[in-house]
Design an enzyme around this catalytic site. Structure first.
Site, PDB file in Angstrom:
ATOM      1  N   HIS A 114       0.863  -1.183   0.000  1.00  0.00           N
ATOM      2  CA  HIS A 114       0.000   0.000   0.000  1.00  0.00           C
ATOM      3  C   HIS A 114       0.902   1.236   0.000  1.00  0.00           C
ATOM      4  CE1 HIS A 114      -4.203   1.602   1.069  1.00  0.00           C
ATOM      5  NE2 HIS A 114      -3.448   2.659   0.879  1.00  0.00           N
ATOM      6  N   ASN A 158      -2.378  -2.184  -3.645  1.00  0.00           N
ATOM      7  CA  ASN A 158      -3.403  -1.157  -3.541  1.00  0.00           C
ATOM      8  C   ASN A 158      -3.129  -0.093  -4.597  1.00  0.00           C
ATOM      9  OD1 ASN A 158      -5.632   0.279  -2.033  1.00  0.00           O
ATOM     10  ND2 ASN A 158      -4.029   1.838  -1.976  1.00  0.00           N
ATOM     11  N   GLU A 159      -4.030   0.019  -5.563  1.00  0.00           N
ATOM     12  CA  GLU A 159      -4.075   1.149  -6.498  1.00  0.00           C
ATOM     13  C   GLU A 159      -2.818   1.336  -7.344  1.00  0.00           C
ATOM     14  OE1 GLU A 159      -5.204   4.691  -4.441  1.00  0.00           O
ATOM     15  OE2 GLU A 159      -7.261   4.013  -4.216  1.00  0.00           O
ATOM     16  N   ASN A 295     -11.518   0.627  -5.401  1.00  0.00           N
ATOM     17  CA  ASN A 295     -11.618   1.825  -4.564  1.00  0.00           C
ATOM     18  C   ASN A 295     -12.317   2.883  -5.390  1.00  0.00           C
ATOM     19  OD1 ASN A 295     -10.092   0.390  -2.775  1.00  0.00           O
ATOM     20  ND2 ASN A 295      -8.254   1.673  -2.924  1.00  0.00           N
ATOM     21  N   GLU A 373     -12.481   0.532  -0.858  1.00  0.00           N
ATOM     22  CA  GLU A 373     -12.412   1.857  -0.223  1.00  0.00           C
ATOM     23  C   GLU A 373     -13.485   2.742  -0.816  1.00  0.00           C
ATOM     24  OE1 GLU A 373      -8.660   4.024  -0.263  1.00  0.00           O
ATOM     25  OE2 GLU A 373      -7.555   2.166   0.096  1.00  0.00           O
ATOM     26  N   SER A 426      -3.063  11.165   6.002  1.00  0.00           N
ATOM     27  CA  SER A 426      -3.328  11.214   4.562  1.00  0.00           C
ATOM     28  C   SER A 426      -2.041  11.593   3.828  1.00  0.00           C
ATOM     29  CB  SER A 426      -4.434  12.238   4.283  1.00  0.00           C
ATOM     30  OG  SER A 426      -4.554  12.448   2.907  1.00  0.00           O
ATOM     31  N   LYS A 433      -7.212  16.228   6.903  1.00  0.00           N
ATOM     32  CA  LYS A 433      -8.183  15.576   6.025  1.00  0.00           C
ATOM     33  C   LYS A 433      -8.547  14.245   6.677  1.00  0.00           C
ATOM     34  CE  LYS A 433      -9.076  14.457   1.197  1.00  0.00           C
ATOM     35  NZ  LYS A 433      -8.535  14.190  -0.148  1.00  0.00           N
TER      36      LYS A 433
END
Ligand code: BG6
Length: 467
Positions: A114, A158-159, A295, A373, A426, A433
């Site tokens: 991640h 992840n992504e 996500n 997500e 974040s 945030k």
């Protein structure tokens, strides 16, 4: 219709964003440590101190009927240098976490990467260097072998697109390079190759459980209904979505994808010629994966653009400051009537529905989807122990509504994870945030349920949203 009885409602986290203890207990460095320090920004230390607070967070899951958690393993906590010697303290930490999950009746869904490649490998080129692919595959195999009795659900990455674009196009992730589209393309391809190698190791190793990959899938719509904007939206879709979806489900790239990708690479002084031997590995893995993690936070409306590359990241929550314009592709536009968050993310649940239905149609071999997500960045205020985050409840409710519709329309969606379980760090926006269902006082590390935690519990209990 309600959500099916076995539908999974969870909360999501990621190691660097919540664990803290980033340079202690034997953990190796990640590129973020120096990147953030060089910019004088706050780091992932102590973040939400999950390294010590995990029993508290899992107890909250139990109390609020959240039966699944997304956790990522920090690669450099296991292999401080990415390869070679193992940090037993890190290995033991995740055993303790997984055992605590099961003690609380919370199923861990575990991501292997991640955004946190170990620094040694990052410095050697990260996923632009094929050695990282091999190192990742060895790390993945180690985790399957070590944790297979405790973990049944795995995600390789992840992504993939956000990693690549943030590293090489937007410059918000280390190494902070801007507008290098060929590098972004190659790095995505190598991550998908690494994903494939991990899937093969998992399946050929005969481990119990299931495995998939997570993509951030944002629907790209033409800003206006004309040919130029349709083409712009198509190009951004291919670069950000279709490239990784092809790799995931087909294990190769269609002619349409390759044509656009090669044009974009050439426009930026590069090329893209994947090795057929690598594609053979990807093809084999594509037939074996069990699910896609999706996500979804926002969609984009794209206007055709041929000016200079110009990206500005709104990292402070100052509304209306985001710019994303790529030469020969397009410009992301705000659109009248579509709300945005303070960080300029367009709130458009229809985009989630459209993306799910598109996958169902374009990749009919998909077996299942988890929304891994979804959530809303918000400037939460804490007043007398009460956190009224009604806009977040509303955001989640709207997205769950379209999700229910997608299931009713035949999509096989098995679960939904709110980003994030508790407030976390974040990456590009620091600590103001917030996304959590549980408010974290980052000084005392105390947790407080927000309105959204009570809202979510109600949804979980009723297996239904508020109509
Ligand atoms: C996803 C990531 O892209 O978005 C998370 O998987 C991230 O790690 C989340 O925190 C929200 O993004 P941001 O930049 O608002 O924190």
């Amino acid at each position: 219709m309600k959500f099916p009885n076995d539908f999974v409602f969870g909360g999501a986290t990621a190691a660097y964003q919540c664990e803290g203890e980033t340079r202690t207990h034997g953990k190796g460095k990640v590129a973020w440590d120096d990147f953030l320090a060089a910019q004088g920004r706050l780091s992932g230390d102590p973040a939400s101190d999950f390294y010590h607070q995990y029993p508290v967070d899992l107890d909250l899951c139990r109390k609020f009927h959240i039966k699944a958690i997304r956790i990522s393993i920090a690669w450099s906590r296991i292999f401080p240098e990415g390869t070679g010697s193992i940090n037993q303290e890190g290995v033991d930490f995740y055993h303790r976490v997984f055992q605590e999950c099961h003690k609380n009746g919370v199923e861990p869904y575990v991501t292997l990467h991640h955004f946190d490649t170990p620094d040694t490998l990052h410095k050697a080129g990260d996923f632009l260097n094929k050695d990282t692919v091999e190192a990742y595959a060895a790390y993945a195999k180690f985790c399957f072998e070590e944790y297979h009795q405790e973990v049944k659900y795995w995600f390789t990455f992840n992504e993939v697109w956000p990693v690549a674009t943030n590293q090489y196009i937007e410059g918000t992730f280390p190494p902070g390079i801007k507008y290098d589209i060929p590098k972004a393309i190659l790095s995505m391809h190598y991550m998908m190759l690494a994903h494939a190698k991990a899937v093969l190791a998992f399946k050929e190793g005969g481990y119990p459980g299931q495995i998939g990959v997570i993509h951030s899938l944002e629907t790209k719509y033409p800003y206006e209904d004309n040919e130029e904007d349709r083409l712009a939206a198509k190009k951004e879709d291919i670069l950000a979505n279709q490239f990784v979806l092809d790799a995931t489900f087909l294990g190769t790239y269609t002619d349409e994808t390759l044509a656009v990708i090669r044009d974009l690479a050439a426009l930026n002084g590069g090329d893209f010629n994947p090795d057929p031997a690598d594609l053979a590995i990807m093809k084999k893995a594509a037939s074996m994966i069990d699910y896609l993690g999706m996500n979804h936070y926002q969609s984009h409306f794209i206007k055709s653009y041929d000016g200079e590359n110009d990206i500005f990241h709104n990292g402070t929550g100052e509304k209306g400051t985001n710019r994303f314009r790529l030469k020969g592709i397009g410009e992301r536009m705000f659109k009248e009537g579509i709300e945005t968050t303070d960080w300029d993310w367009l709130i458009y649940p229809q985009g989630m529905y459209d993306m799910i239905m598109r996958i169902k149609k374009q990749y009919p071999m998909y077996k299942a989807i988890y929304i891994t997500e979804n959530g809303m960045g918000y400037k939460d205020t804490f007043e007398d122990g009460f956190i009224d985050d009604t806009p977040r409840c509303d955001y989640i409710n709207k997205h769950l509504k379209v999700l229910k519709q997608a299931i009713a329309d035949g999509a096989h969606v098995k679960g939904y994870f709110v980003w994030s379980l508790m407030d976390v760090f974040s990456w590009s926006n620091g600590y103001n945030k917030r996304y959590g269902l549980f408010y974290v006082d980052f000084e005392t590390q105390k947790r407080y349920p927000k309105c959204s935690a009570y809202y979510y519990k109600m949804v979980i209990d009723r297996k239904d949203v508020i109509e």
